[in-house]
Design an enzyme around this catalytic site. Sequence first.
Site, mmCIF file in Angstrom:
data_model
loop_
_atom_site.group_PDB
_atom_site.id
_atom_site.type_symbol
_atom_site.label_atom_id
_atom_site.label_comp_id
_atom_site.label_asym_id
_atom_site.label_seq_id
_atom_site.Cartn_x
_atom_site.Cartn_y
_atom_site.Cartn_z
ATOM 1 N N ASP A 9 -5.284 1.339 9.417
ATOM 2 C CA ASP A 9 -5.131 2.202 8.250
ATOM 3 C C ASP A 9 -5.727 3.600 8.432
ATOM 4 O O ASP A 9 -6.575 4.037 7.638
ATOM 5 C CB ASP A 9 -5.735 1.522 6.999
ATOM 6 N N ASP A 61 0.778 -1.254 0.000
ATOM 7 C CA ASP A 61 0.000 0.000 0.000
ATOM 8 C C ASP A 61 0.808 1.302 0.000
ATOM 9 O O ASP A 61 1.800 1.418 0.728
ATOM 10 C CB ASP A 61 -0.844 0.111 1.268
HETATM 11 C C1 FRU Z 1 -3.994 -3.550 2.671
HETATM 12 C C2 FRU Z 1 -3.381 -3.969 3.979
HETATM 13 C C3 FRU Z 1 -3.690 -2.949 5.063
HETATM 14 C C4 FRU Z 1 -2.567 -3.159 6.033
HETATM 15 C C5 FRU Z 1 -1.410 -3.447 5.118
HETATM 16 C C6 FRU Z 1 -0.414 -4.419 5.677
HETATM 17 O O1 FRU Z 1 -3.345 -4.020 1.547
HETATM 18 O O2 FRU Z 1 -3.813 -5.268 4.329
HETATM 19 O O3 FRU Z 1 -4.977 -3.105 5.631
HETATM 20 O O4 FRU Z 1 -2.369 -2.039 6.827
HETATM 21 O O5 FRU Z 1 -1.959 -3.988 3.926
HETATM 22 O O6 FRU Z 1 0.722 -4.490 4.886
#
Ligand code: FRU
Length: 493
Positions: free
Chosen positions: A168, A39
């Site tokens: 997040d 992300d």
């Molecule tokens: C989304 C996610 C988020 C988390 C991150 C972990 O792709 O699962 O919810 O913070 O990736 O790498």
Amino acid sequence: MDITTLEKARFYEDIYGPQIPPEQRPLFHLTPKVGWMNDPNGFSMYHGEFHLFYQYHPYNTKWGPMHWGHAKTKDLLHWEWLPSALAPDMDYDNAGCFSGSAIELQDGRQLLLYTGVQEHQHEDGSIETNQVQCLAYGDGINYQKYAGNPVLTVADLPEGGSSIDFRDPKVWQEEDGWYAVIGNRCADGSGTILLFHSEDTMHWKFVTVLEKCHNEYGKMWECPDFFPLGDYQILITSPQEMMARGLEFHNGNSTIYITGTYGRKTHTFKRIQVKNLDYGLDFYAPQTTLAPDGRRILIAWMQSWESTHSQPEGTRWFGMMTLPRELSIRNGQLIQTPIRELDEYRTNHVSYRNVDVGDRIQLPRVSGRTVDLIVSVHPTGCDCYKRFTLKVAKDSEVYTAIIYEPGRSVLRFDRSHSGFCHDILHMREAVVHNQSGELKLRVILDRFSVEVFINDGEQVMSSTIYTPLSASAISFEAFGGAMIDVDKYDIEL
Ligand code: FRU
């Protein structure tokens, strides 16, 4: 002296990052300095430049204990890597520094708000996981985790809120302080978007549940973003375990946007409609920021979780960002267009008008793998073509196809012949309404990706391809009468 977890990552990326030849990466899409990226995090302006952090595991091309990688850019095309910003080195983030956001503070510091994943093993061997929200303050290069971390824990959740899925945070500032939206699950197991408020960035309070999934659009809602756009308020989130509905959504990890209205005083979000954000094979966890000129700019991880094992042999980086996109609203729908900065780097313009496609045609000087290609398709006379196919990244063995069938109103992206040797998803379709057979495509190729902007940004399809770079031909095919106008530019930075 012991080396810290962060110093180790910085040391590693400094040695191994520069060993990756630039021509083995995209030209203008961001990739990790070395190793794995997922992300986008902390996409924001800081001291007049765009900063972008990313979920990062430098040591190999697989997801692992999450660090925050870091890059900055002035024009959203030339990226400069900065040293890793965060490493999982505290009790409250010992299992990873998960996604989050960033904002510039009045005193000149940059604030990072991220999810700490905390894992503890009980005496019986079972492992307990908690997700908590944490702060770090910095100067654009070095960040100090806040001594009062974590600033939000299970104790701050509304009743029934999950402490395992609480992550997040996306932060923004208003007149009365800072707000953040955070993904969570409620008692029925489905996603909720929670709103929190802080007057000083250090003390946070739960305000309200802004929106609920009700098990209707997937389960857990990851990576929320919430912002005004035109006359609307937009909520973006990436649901897990989504189920397809016709061609509008697709199974698995998906990204939706919800248009609505927002009562700023009462903190009530009223949903108008829910739509798919991108119809390609590789798109997840987008984040937006506001540029100084007022543009709302979006960037996403250009990858699907399910196909992450399908990597080119011997690669030393994996995962890339989309091209940043400008967002706007037209007729109540979200419109996405490539950032206008790209226009500055267009060269070698080739233009054709009213070309009869016949069965198949290739046009002189229309080829390449770092290309901005605009194709308008028209039916000839009253005879509307049945199928139009654009093939890119092509040689005698491989190609990637974009196929339109006006009779079905369906546009298909097909990478079945794009050199993947794994049994992953290769094809996705989108409903593209068009009664008269008129279609406009803007296709951005950057070595290992194809982003298709349909009808001036009404829909987008983003996908990765790892075809050999020598496969650079472009061809046009039609079943039935089709004429095309073509403008092709090379992108050179
Ligand atoms: C989304 C996610 C988020 C988390 C991150 C972990 O792709 O699962 O919810 O913070 O990736 O790498």
